[in-house]
Design an enzyme around this catalytic site. Structure first.
Site, PDB file in Angstrom:
ATOM      1  N   ASP A 132       1.719   7.023 -24.114  1.00 12.26           N
ATOM      2  CA  ASP A 132       3.179   7.043 -24.046  1.00 12.26           C
ATOM      3  C   ASP A 132       3.775   7.557 -25.352  1.00 12.26           C
ATOM      4  O   ASP A 132       3.236   7.295 -26.435  1.00 12.26           O
ATOM      5  CB  ASP A 132       3.721   5.638 -23.774  1.00 12.26           C
ATOM      6  CG  ASP A 132       3.790   5.322 -22.289  1.00 12.26           C
ATOM      7  OD1 ASP A 132       3.766   6.272 -21.485  1.00 12.26           O
ATOM      8  OD2 ASP A 132       3.851   4.137 -21.929  1.00 12.26           O
ATOM      9  N   ARG A 182       3.504  13.965 -18.663  1.00  9.33           N
ATOM     10  CA  ARG A 182       4.672  13.314 -18.078  1.00  9.33           C
ATOM     11  C   ARG A 182       5.903  13.781 -18.848  1.00  9.33           C
ATOM     12  O   ARG A 182       5.957  13.661 -20.072  1.00  9.33           O
ATOM     13  CB  ARG A 182       4.547  11.795 -18.153  1.00  9.33           C
ATOM     14  CG  ARG A 182       5.754  11.047 -17.551  1.00  9.33           C
ATOM     15  CD  ARG A 182       5.765   9.588 -17.958  1.00  9.33           C
ATOM     16  NE  ARG A 182       4.570   8.890 -17.528  1.00  9.33           N
ATOM     17  CZ  ARG A 182       4.058   7.830 -18.149  1.00  9.33           C
ATOM     18  NH1 ARG A 182       4.612   7.370 -19.251  1.00  9.33           N
ATOM     19  NH2 ARG A 182       2.984   7.242 -17.694  1.00  9.33           N
TER      20      ARG A 182
END
Length: 305
Positions: A132, A182
């Site tokens: 992330d 992402r």
């Protein structure tokens, strides 16, 4: 008003007293609504139910900005055990992890050691682990770690944030690694010298990144609740003849559930970001700060039976 709302929720996200109270008393209240559970075992039935509806998931053991080596090691071990359980339970799920939860702010060798342990396990069981992205001061370190791990592991992916000016260059740099990326708008409060302050500019940059990712031939996840971004992606994919197995949509657990199922029915891959753990408060406040519409989605989820 949108800026005021965002600043308010970002302020709340950093309140240590409220965070402590939420960890002690709020886990059961949040479980099944904005998080799947306070531990992974309690999350398995929810993940399996999502899978049965055609929804893939990525799970996130909540927690970040760790300043203790002991806690960082514990979080790494939790991730390893979760990956094993994903495999054992035959769940359709990836895992997401923040580098600050593994010791990024403590020691470089510590985060390397912990992430290596996680990726060794993930590679063994064929589970994708997404690094992330966090706030801008940690962006370069996160990208450098991703590039280092990507040279050894196939099972690692990462995230790019559309609100940062630098992201277009980062996308170009990373494209040679042919990563699974992402793409998100971004949820941290950033100064105007590093991030677009206006939503319209963030949206325009996001669309540009989607188009460039398709042109680079990358597999991408469009992580957005924004109908405009979703529709743009559908139309662009059709125009460029990008097959549906070359991208996916991602949304948060507990938000826009009907839209998620509609996308599945339309033949798109839909992955739900499923957080778990007791450290849910900061995550929740940033989601509310991210987009005013999330406030309505979230409180509807919190109050539903």
């Amino acid at each position: 008003m949108e800026a005021v709302t965002k600043n308010f929720f970002m302020f709340l996200s950093k309140n240590k007293l409220l965070n402590t109270l939420a960890q002690k008393r709020g886990g059961n209240f949040a479980a099944g609504k904005i998080i799947s559970g306070t531990d992974f075992a309690s999350s398995i039935p929810i993940i399996r139910a999502l899978n049965h509806q055609g929804l893939a998931t990525t799970v996130d053991y909540l927690g970040e900005f760790v300043d203790s080596e002991e806690v960082a090691n514990e979080r790494a071990e939790e991730c390893i055990q979760t990956i094993k359980m994903i495999h054992q339970e035959k769940l359709d799920s990836h895992m997401s992890v923040k580098m600050t939860s593994l010791g990024l702010d403590i020691d470089h060798e510590l985060v390397i050691h912990n992430m290596t342990r996680i990726l060794d396990t993930a590679e063994e069981y064929g589970i994708i682990v997404t690094i992330d992205m966090e706030d801008s001061p940690r962006c370069q370190a996160t990208i450098d770690l991703f590039k280092q791990f990507k040279e050894k592991y196939n099972c690692v992916s990462t995230v790019l944030q559309a609100y940062l000016y630098r992201t277009e260059q980062d996308l170009q740099t990373l494209s040679s690694y042919q990563p699974f990326l992402r793409l998100v708008k971004g949820a941290y409060k950033e100064p105007a010298d590093v991030a677009y302050p206006d939503k319209k500019d963030v949206d325009a940059h996001y669309k540009k990144l989607i188009e460039q990712s398709f042109q680079y031939g990358l597999y991408i996840a469009i992580a957005s609740h924004d109908d405009n971004i979703i529709q743009f992606t559908k139309e662009l994919a059709a125009k460029l003849k990008i097959p549906n197995d070359q991208f996916e949509f991602q949304m948060l657990y507990g938000m826009r559930s009907k839209t998620q199922l509609e996308l599945v029915k339309q033949g798109y891959k839909m992955r739900v970001y499923v957080p778990y753990g007791r450290d849910w408060y900061g995550y929740f406040m940033r989601r509310l700060a991210e987009r005013p519409a999330n406030i309505a989605f979230a409180f509807k989820g919190l109050t539903k039976k």
